[in-house]
Design a protein around this motif. Sequence first.
Motif: not given
Length: 265
Positions: A131-150
Motif C-alpha cells: 500500500e505504498a501509494q498511501l505515502i504522501r510525503d515526498e520526504l518519506t520517499f526520500e528516506q526510502i531512497r537513502l536506504l538504497l545507499n547502503y
Amino acid sequence: MYLEYWGLKEKPFENTPDPRFLYYSREHKEAMLTLQYAVTENKGAAMLTGDYGCGKTLLVRALIEELDPQRFEVGLVVNPPPSGEELLEEILYQLGFEGRSDGRMEVMRNIEELLYRNFQKDKITTVFIDEAQLIRDELTFEQIRLLLNYQLNDRFLLTVVLVGQPELKPMVQRIPQLEQRVGLRSHLGPLGPEDTKGLILHRLAVAGCDREIFSEEAISLIYQHTGGIPRKIVNICDLALLTGFIRKMGQIEADLIEELIEREK
C-alpha cells in the motif's frame, strides 16, 4: 457452512492472502519471476503496481513464503506510517530489531548495523512496503531512497520492494533520484475470460473440489460482471456457493449469477 454440501475441505473463496490460492496468470507469473530476481540478486529496488483487488498482496505473501528464512531476512510493512522517521522505525521493527531508537540518526545507524550484521551472516535483507501509494510525503520517499545507499562495491545491502495501486507509479516518477533506482517493475491488471475460469477452478481444486460446481455459462457471466478483477470474482463465487447451498442446488448456473448481480444494483 456449505463445505460438506459441495464436497469441499475448506472455503475456496476467502478474501485472505493465503498463498495456496494464488492463481498464476501470465502477468502474475511474470511479476513473481521479476520480484524473485530483484530479491535474490540484490537489485536494490523494485516496484509492483496493480489495480485494486488484482492480487498484489497475495503475490507478495506467496513470494515471502518461498524465501528460505535461513538465507533471507524479510520485513513486511503493510500500511506505511505517514512520516519518514516512523517508516524507518517500522522497517526496523519488521526486520526483528528489538531495541529502541532515539531520533532519525539513531534509527539510520541501527538500520545500518542490522544490514551489515545480516550481510556477515550471509543473509539477504528485503523490505516489502505494501500500500505504498498511501505515502504522501515526498520526504518519506526520500528516506526510502537513502536506504538504497547502503551497499558494497558489488551488491546492495537492502532490497526495497514498493507495492501499490497504479497511482504509485507517478508518485515515484516525481522523484527522479528514486525513480532511477527502481530498475524492475511489474503491473497486475484484471484477468481475461480464460484466466477468470482458471482462477475459479484453481481455488476449488485447492479446496478439495472433485466435480464441476460452476457451469460454463455461470463462469462467463461472472467474468462479464467482475471485469476479471480477482477480488470481485472471489466475492460473487462465495455468495453463489452459499446461496446454492441454501437452495439445495446441484450446480451454480447462470440464472443464479444473474440474480446475485441484480442484488448488487
